[in-house]
Design an enzyme around this catalytic site. Structure first.
Site, short mmCIF file in Angstrom:
data_model
loop_
_atom_site.label_atom_id
_atom_site.label_comp_id
_atom_site.label_asym_id
_atom_site.label_seq_id
_atom_site.Cartn_x
_atom_site.Cartn_y
_atom_site.Cartn_z
N ASN A 1 0.87 -1.18 0.00
CA ASN A 1 0.00 0.00 0.00
C ASN A 1 0.91 1.23 0.00
OD1 ASN A 1 -1.76 2.08 0.51
ND2 ASN A 1 -2.38 1.35 2.54
N LYS B 1 0.01 4.24 -0.16
CA LYS B 1 -0.63 5.40 0.47
C LYS B 1 -0.42 6.63 -0.43
CE LYS B 1 -0.13 3.08 4.86
NZ LYS B 1 -0.05 3.16 6.30
N HIS C 1 -9.56 1.18 4.93
CA HIS C 1 -8.29 1.35 5.65
C HIS C 1 -8.52 2.29 6.83
CE1 HIS C 1 -4.18 2.44 6.60
NE2 HIS C 1 -3.80 1.37 5.92
N GLU D 1 -6.86 4.64 7.92
CA GLU D 1 -6.60 6.06 7.61
C GLU D 1 -7.80 6.69 6.93
OE1 GLU D 1 -2.83 5.39 5.67
OE2 GLU D 1 -1.97 4.84 7.62
N GLU E 1 -5.38 -4.85 10.53
CA GLU E 1 -4.37 -3.82 10.72
C GLU E 1 -4.64 -3.06 12.03
OE1 GLU E 1 -2.35 -2.73 6.72
OE2 GLU E 1 -3.96 -1.32 7.12
N GLY F 1 2.72 2.15 10.80
CA GLY F 1 3.74 3.20 10.67
C GLY F 1 4.46 3.52 11.97
N SER G 1 3.46 -2.28 10.33
CA SER G 1 4.90 -2.40 10.59
C SER G 1 5.49 -3.75 10.18
CB SER G 1 5.21 -2.08 12.06
OG SER G 1 4.83 -0.74 12.36
P1 13P Z 1 3.12 0.27 7.61
O1 13P Z 1 3.60 -1.03 7.00
O2 13P Z 1 3.88 1.46 7.09
O3 13P Z 1 3.04 0.18 9.09
O4 13P Z 1 1.62 0.49 7.09
C1 13P Z 1 0.70 -0.55 7.20
C2 13P Z 1 -0.52 -0.19 6.44
O5 13P Z 1 -1.28 0.68 6.82
C3 13P Z 1 -0.77 -0.92 5.18
O6 13P Z 1 -2.04 -0.67 4.70
#
Ligand code: 13P
Length: 248
Positions: free
Chosen positions: A10, A12, A96, A98, A166, A172, A211
């Site tokens: 992803n 983002k 997601h 976010e 997640e 992150g 992560s």
């Molecule tokens: P990270 O791998 O950067 O922690 O992000 C995970 C994520 O949100 C994947 O959709």
């Protein structure tokens, strides 16, 4: 038989045209190696078309990161599932955290997006996950079970989809749940899927995300109910992403 694990990147809100070099490198490395996993990259909407061209003929699929629940119309700024599919996407990440947190997406909205994605022939990757406060309050299992039940409509029939667990606090941050905690959530999600979809629920891949990196991928992917990974930061560079693909 369990399906091949799915390793999805992803990106983002990262990636300009120059970054297609990384996608090309990932595509070439997956093509050259022998990997057990299915691989996908989900760039920002602006790169879906070009990334699909870049990866044409290579064994890496392209996915979107969101889609509108609507088919078409006066929805300024939104992108429909059919638009993503026409641009070359085969999958789409939906719900997601976010988007749930930053754009007020509810389970009902995610469910409507899942239906839109499936009608356009996309495979949704539906995300669920608890916040730190919810985990500390002992609510992780009930939160994800309720997100799962609310975000995937029972009317999807036998369309292919995946679920991604997640934990919000692991995204992150470099933090991850213990292997036992991941396993407990994946077992709860599997039981929710079987309850909702019967036998077909046994075959839905349940990815872990938050992560994931080269150093922890093998142990996470070895957990019995973990059917792949949804990778953020470590999917932006071929040198970080390839060891995760190799670990599956
Ligand atoms: P990270 O791998 O950067 O922690 O992000 C995970 C994520 O949100 C994947 O959709």
């Amino acid at each position: 038989m369990s399906p091949r694990p799915l390793i999805a990147g992803n990106w983002k809100m990262n990636g300009l045209g120059l970054d297609l070099d990384e996608a090309r490198a990932i595509g070439a490395a997956v093509e050259q190696g022998t990997f057990g996993a299915r691989v996908a990259l989900c760039p920002p909407a602006t790169l879906v078309d070009r990334m699909a061209q870049t990866l044409m003929g290579l064994p890496v699929s392209v996915g979107g990161q969101d889609c509108s629940p609507k088919a078409a119309g006066a929805y300024t700024g939104d992108v429909s599932a059919a638009m993503l599919a026409e641009a070359g996407a085969r999958l789409v990440i939906l719900g997601h955290s976010e988007r749930r947190a930053g754009h007020g997406e509810t389970d009902a909205l995610v469910a409507a997006k899942v239906l839109a994605a499936i009608s356009a022939g996309l495979e949704p990757i539906v995300c669920v996950g608890e916040s730190l406060e919810q985990r500390q309050a002992g609510e992780a299992l009930s939160v994800v079970a309720s997100q799962l039940a609310g975000s995937i409509p029972s009317s999807i029939g036998d369309a292919a989809f995946a679920v991604a667990y997640e934990p919000v606090w692991a995204i992150g941050t470099g933090l991850t749940p213990s292997l036992a905690e991941i396993e407990a959530v994946h077992i709860a999600l599997r039981s929710g899927l079987v309850q909702a979809f019967g036998d077909a629920g046994q075959r839905v891949p349940i990815l872990y995300g938050g992560s994931v990196k080269a150093a922890n991928a093998a142990e996470i992917l070895a957990i019995p109910e973990v059917g792949g990974a949804l990778v953020g930061g470590a999917a932006l560079k071929a040198s970080d992403f390839m060891p995760i693909i190799a670990a599956a």
